[in-house]
Scaffold this motif. Sequence first.
Motif, PDB file in Angstrom:
ATOM      1  N   ALA A   1      44.885  39.020  47.362  1.00 25.61           N
ATOM      2  CA  ALA A   1      45.431  38.288  48.507  1.00 25.61           C
ATOM      3  C   ALA A   1      45.883  36.915  48.021  1.00 25.61           C
ATOM      4  O   ALA A   1      45.123  36.212  47.369  1.00 25.61           O
ATOM      5  CB  ALA A   1      44.368  38.148  49.583  1.00 25.61           C
ATOM      6  N   PRO A   2      47.136  36.538  48.311  1.00 20.58           N
ATOM      7  CA  PRO A   2      47.542  35.189  47.921  1.00 20.58           C
ATOM      8  C   PRO A   2      46.858  34.152  48.804  1.00 20.58           C
ATOM      9  O   PRO A   2      46.219  34.496  49.797  1.00 20.58           O
ATOM     10  CB  PRO A   2      49.053  35.197  48.138  1.00 20.58           C
TER      11      PRO A   2
ATOM     12  N   GLU B   1      42.255  44.778  49.122  1.00 20.24           N
ATOM     13  CA  GLU B   1      42.399  43.567  48.313  1.00 20.24           C
ATOM     14  C   GLU B   1      41.557  43.684  47.049  1.00 20.24           C
ATOM     15  O   GLU B   1      40.392  44.089  47.102  1.00 20.24           O
ATOM     16  CB  GLU B   1      42.015  42.346  49.148  1.00 20.24           C
ATOM     17  N   ILE B   2      42.150  43.330  45.944  1.00 17.37           N
ATOM     18  CA  ILE B   2      41.469  43.376  44.648  1.00 17.37           C
ATOM     19  C   ILE B   2      40.509  42.192  44.569  1.00 17.37           C
ATOM     20  O   ILE B   2      40.878  41.057  44.875  1.00 17.37           O
ATOM     21  CB  ILE B   2      42.518  43.309  43.522  1.00 17.37           C
ATOM     22  N   ASP B   3      39.263  42.466  44.149  1.00 17.69           N
ATOM     23  CA  ASP B   3      38.254  41.391  44.101  1.00 17.69           C
ATOM     24  C   ASP B   3      37.773  41.110  42.687  1.00 17.69           C
ATOM     25  O   ASP B   3      36.809  40.378  42.490  1.00 17.69           O
ATOM     26  CB  ASP B   3      37.065  41.763  44.994  1.00 17.69           C
ATOM     27  N   GLY B   4      38.413  41.673  41.696  1.00 18.06           N
ATOM     28  CA  GLY B   4      37.996  41.421  40.309  1.00 18.06           C
ATOM     29  C   GLY B   4      37.142  42.531  39.731  1.00 18.06           C
ATOM     30  O   GLY B   4      36.970  42.607  38.512  1.00 18.06           O
ATOM     31  N   ASN B   5      36.582  43.392  40.595  1.00 14.75           N
ATOM     32  CA  ASN B   5      35.775  44.504  40.089  1.00 14.75           C
ATOM     33  C   ASN B   5      36.679  45.681  39.728  1.00 14.75           C
ATOM     34  O   ASN B   5      37.657  45.951  40.415  1.00 14.75           O
ATOM     35  CB  ASN B   5      34.768  44.964  41.154  1.00 14.75           C
ATOM     36  N   PRO B   6      36.335  46.418  38.655  1.00 18.49           N
ATOM     37  CA  PRO B   6      37.120  47.613  38.329  1.00 18.49           C
ATOM     38  C   PRO B   6      37.023  48.640  39.457  1.00 18.49           C
ATOM     39  O   PRO B   6      36.043  48.666  40.209  1.00 18.49           O
ATOM     40  CB  PRO B   6      36.442  48.148  37.054  1.00 18.49           C
TER      41      PRO B   6
ATOM     42  N   VAL C   1      41.493  57.608  36.640  1.00 19.10           N
ATOM     43  CA  VAL C   1      41.970  56.379  35.989  1.00 19.10           C
ATOM     44  C   VAL C   1      41.075  55.215  36.433  1.00 19.10           C
ATOM     45  O   VAL C   1      40.907  54.989  37.635  1.00 19.10           O
ATOM     46  CB  VAL C   1      43.434  56.074  36.371  1.00 19.10           C
ATOM     47  N   THR C   2      40.497  54.500  35.473  1.00 26.02           N
ATOM     48  CA  THR C   2      39.742  53.290  35.798  1.00 26.02           C
ATOM     49  C   THR C   2      40.671  52.100  35.644  1.00 26.02           C
ATOM     50  O   THR C   2      41.317  51.936  34.607  1.00 26.02           O
ATOM     51  CB  THR C   2      38.526  53.138  34.850  1.00 26.02           C
ATOM     52  N   VAL C   3      40.746  51.296  36.703  1.00 29.35           N
ATOM     53  CA  VAL C   3      41.659  50.156  36.722  1.00 29.35           C
ATOM     54  C   VAL C   3      40.836  48.873  36.694  1.00 29.35           C
ATOM     55  O   VAL C   3      39.979  48.657  37.551  1.00 29.35           O
ATOM     56  CB  VAL C   3      42.538  50.175  37.993  1.00 29.35           C
ATOM     57  N   SER C   4      41.100  48.032  35.687  1.00 30.62           N
ATOM     58  CA  SER C   4      40.477  46.710  35.619  1.00 30.62           C
ATOM     59  C   SER C   4      41.579  45.664  35.768  1.00 30.62           C
ATOM     60  O   SER C   4      42.743  45.939  35.479  1.00 30.62           O
ATOM     61  CB  SER C   4      39.781  46.502  34.270  1.00 30.62           C
ATOM     62  N   THR C   5      41.187  44.460  36.204  1.00 34.68           N
ATOM     63  CA  THR C   5      42.195  43.423  36.445  1.00 34.68           C
ATOM     64  C   THR C   5      41.797  42.126  35.754  1.00 34.68           C
ATOM     65  O   THR C   5      40.613  41.895  35.488  1.00 34.68           O
ATOM     66  CB  THR C   5      42.355  43.149  37.955  1.00 34.68           C
ATOM     67  N   LEU C   6      42.799  41.305  35.467  1.00 32.22           N
ATOM     68  CA  LEU C   6      42.553  39.991  34.859  1.00 32.22           C
ATOM     69  C   LEU C   6      43.605  39.011  35.376  1.00 32.22           C
ATOM     70  O   LEU C   6      44.802  39.293  35.275  1.00 32.22           O
ATOM     71  CB  LEU C   6      42.665  40.099  33.334  1.00 32.22           C
ATOM     72  N   PRO C   7      43.184  37.849  35.907  1.00 32.56           N
ATOM     73  CA  PRO C   7      44.177  36.862  36.365  1.00 32.56           C
ATOM     74  C   PRO C   7      44.975  36.297  35.183  1.00 32.56           C
ATOM     75  O   PRO C   7      44.420  36.016  34.115  1.00 32.56           O
ATOM     76  CB  PRO C   7      43.323  35.764  37.014  1.00 32.56           C
TER      77      PRO C   7
ATOM     78  N   ALA D   1      46.903  41.051  35.512  1.00 30.01           N
ATOM     79  CA  ALA D   1      47.146  42.155  34.582  1.00 30.01           C
ATOM     80  C   ALA D   1      46.312  43.347  35.033  1.00 30.01           C
ATOM     81  O   ALA D   1      45.217  43.175  35.585  1.00 30.01           O
ATOM     82  CB  ALA D   1      46.746  41.750  33.171  1.00 30.01           C
ATOM     83  N   PHE D   2      46.837  44.536  34.807  1.00 30.62           N
ATOM     84  CA  PHE D   2      46.086  45.763  35.066  1.00 30.62           C
ATOM     85  C   PHE D   2      45.815  46.460  33.741  1.00 30.62           C
ATOM     86  O   PHE D   2      46.717  46.579  32.905  1.00 30.62           O
ATOM     87  CB  PHE D   2      46.887  46.717  35.964  1.00 30.62           C
ATOM     88  N   ARG D   3      44.586  46.934  33.584  1.00 28.94           N
ATOM     89  CA  ARG D   3      44.228  47.768  32.436  1.00 28.94           C
ATOM     90  C   ARG D   3      43.885  49.158  32.958  1.00 28.94           C
ATOM     91  O   ARG D   3      43.024  49.301  33.822  1.00 28.94           O
ATOM     92  CB  ARG D   3      43.025  47.177  31.684  1.00 28.94           C
TER      93      ARG D   3
END
Length: 278
Positions: free
Chosen positions: A104-105, A138-143, A149-155, A164-166
């Motif tokens: 969320a912006p 909303e993405i909260d930083g948790n994978p 597919v496991t999705v991880s994120t990084l600001p 970024a999405f991994r």
Amino acid sequence: MSETSLGLRFWGVRGTVATPAADRLRYGGNTICLAARLAEDEYLVLDGGTGLRHLGAAIRAERAGKPTTIHLLFSHYHFDHIEGLPLFMPLYDGHSRIVVRGCAPRRLSLRDTFEQLIQPPWFPASLAGSPASLEYQEIDGNPFKIRDVTVSTLPLNHPDGSVAFRLDRAGRRIIFATDHEHGDPVVDAGLTAFCEEADHLIYDATYIPSEYESLRRGWGHSTWYAAVALARASRLKNLVLFHHHPEHTDDELEKILALARTEFPQTTLAREGDELPL
Ligand SMILES: [Zn+2]
Ligand SMILES: [Zn+2]
């Protein structure tokens, strides 16, 4: 390890603005969009630039009137990453379930970010009234997981933010890291660790170093030179230069590629229609 790999396909590779120019079509003029088909009735999509319109036509050709789930993951909300959404045909099919994910912006929910933009007078139809069923997560930083597919994120470091999405699946790892400016030591160290030993890194290589140094600092984008440094530091297997500058012709992109390969041989240019194994 899974027997079958999925294809993560480039539907749009151009940054900033679509470029339907004859000398830029070998790599493609559509703005940012990638997608993998996870199952007969399920898709994973990264960003929704004008490439999303073509993906939507392909999905409609096969799935019109059939229940279909589409996971739309957004790195951020600049136009070149969202402008295909109002023209995404599955929105207008009541059999579609569309799950929108992103951070969320500031001052807006994820739902309001899209519903406030896609409505009259900016577009003749309202997203809120779409026939498709829309969900917002909303993405909260948790994978999180989307099927296998496991999705991880990084600001990342970008005006208004970007993530970024991994994607990890069956022993394969792809990083989607676009709209990022190198140079913040903390963010860069985090990104190096995030990309460790990935099979493919898809990276913002908007500028050549001389363009970056002349007036583009602080605009939120990176260079092929920063890309190869990151590739070496994170022991990548393959580097994919991405988010091509709208002023760079196909021939100029290939000159960039040749330079990048002198530093990191396993480098390619993102090209519309190409796929990476996931
Ligand atoms: Zn962009
Ligand atoms: Zn951006």
